[in-house]
Write an enzyme that holds these catalytic residues in place. Structure first.
Site, PDB file in Angstrom:
ATOM      1  N   HIS A  43       0.863  -1.185   0.000  1.00  0.00           N
ATOM      2  CA  HIS A  43       0.000   0.000   0.000  1.00  0.00           C
ATOM      3  C   HIS A  43       0.899   1.235   0.000  1.00  0.00           C
ATOM      4  CE1 HIS A  43      -3.999   1.896   1.492  1.00  0.00           C
ATOM      5  NE2 HIS A  43      -3.226   2.844   0.966  1.00  0.00           N
ATOM      6  N   GLU A  70      -2.568  -1.754  -3.203  1.00  0.00           N
ATOM      7  CA  GLU A  70      -3.669  -0.981  -2.625  1.00  0.00           C
ATOM      8  C   GLU A  70      -3.314   0.497  -2.662  1.00  0.00           C
ATOM      9  OE1 GLU A  70      -5.013  -4.154   0.879  1.00  0.00           O
ATOM     10  OE2 GLU A  70      -3.987  -2.276   1.399  1.00  0.00           O
ATOM     11  N   HIS A 191      -8.038  -6.162   7.121  1.00  0.00           N
ATOM     12  CA  HIS A 191      -7.852  -5.149   8.154  1.00  0.00           C
ATOM     13  C   HIS A 191      -8.123  -5.765   9.533  1.00  0.00           C
ATOM     14  CE1 HIS A 191      -6.829  -0.869   8.649  1.00  0.00           C
ATOM     15  NE2 HIS A 191      -7.340  -1.047   9.847  1.00  0.00           N
TER      16      HIS A 191
END
Length: 243
Positions: A43, A70, A191
């Site tokens: 990310h 991401e 997450h």
């Protein structure tokens, strides 16, 4: 079986804290693959506080498994990077600039036109697209109209409430996942999933395509070792018979 994509942001954070190349991010990504990871997730953020853009240029030619990038697609720099690297999957996250970590999914109704336009850019480049979504049926239904291939259910709420009542914690996720399956969407999740809550989540949603896990996995690896930890997470995804 549900695939495990290992998020290596925290490894990059550790490396960047002292400069140099220790730990070696590329080597650890390749080691994660050899230890059983089905993919690698990164990310990148505009300030490159963990993953650097050059890391992706170094990683992509060497990976044998899938690369999932991401990020915040409102940043042109992110779009340009993804189109340059051509990962197998891009996951669009509605982060604000400078945000510490992702904390909500897309409003797929309010941002429907924007998502359609952005998703088309990546799909035209042959990249599978997933978008971050909260476990809300209306948001899943909105996602199905954008052209996305998959959604990624944002699982922080599930993780937060798991200890106080796992049945109530999982309920909205099962409902959202069933709607996604009904609408023909692939399904990812991520997450705050960890060794305590991952097995129950995957048992209740056995058609889950992929989970991406970074922070908890790297923390566990400090005690358990990197190879052993990846195998333990894989085992949680394989255990379907015990609740």
């Amino acid at each position: 079986m549900t695939k495990l994509s290992v998020n290596i942001n925290k490894i990059a954070t550790l490396r960047n804290s002292r400069g140099g190349n220790n730990p070696d991010l590329v080597k650890m990504a390749l080691d994660a693959e050899s230890f059983g990871a089905d993919g690698i997730t990164v990310h990148p953020r505009p300030d490159e506080r963990h993953i650097r853009y050059q890391d992706l240029r170094d990683l992509k030619p060497l990976l044998a498994t899938e690369l999932n990038i991401e990020g915040n697609s409102r940043e042109q720099k992110f779009i340009d990077l993804v189109l340059e690297i051509r990962p197998q999957q891009v996951t669009l996250v509605p982060d604000a600039t400078g945000q510490l970590t992702s904390d909500h999914g897309w409003d797929t109704i309010q941002h429907n036109v924007y998502l359609k336009e952005t998703i088309r850019i990546f799909k035209d480049a042959g990249i599978r697209v997933s978008i971050f979504v909260d476990p809300v049926v209306e948001m899943v239904e909105g996602a199905a109209t954008t052209g996305t291939d998959r959604i990624e259910l944002y699982t922080e709420a599930y993780a937060r409430h798991f200890a106080s009542g796992k049945e109530a914690a999982i309920a909205p996720y099962v409902t959202a996942a069933e709607k996604a399956r009904e609408l023909g969407l692939g399904l990812n999740a991520g997450h705050d999933l960890d060794l305590k809550n991952l097995n129950y989540f995957s048992q209740q949603i056995p058609w889950l395509d992929e989970v991406s896990i970074g922070h908890a996995l790297i923390c566990d690896a400090l005690y358990l070792g990197f190879e052993n930890t990846i195998q333990l997470y894989k085992r949680q995804l394989a255990m379907r018979s015990s609740l």
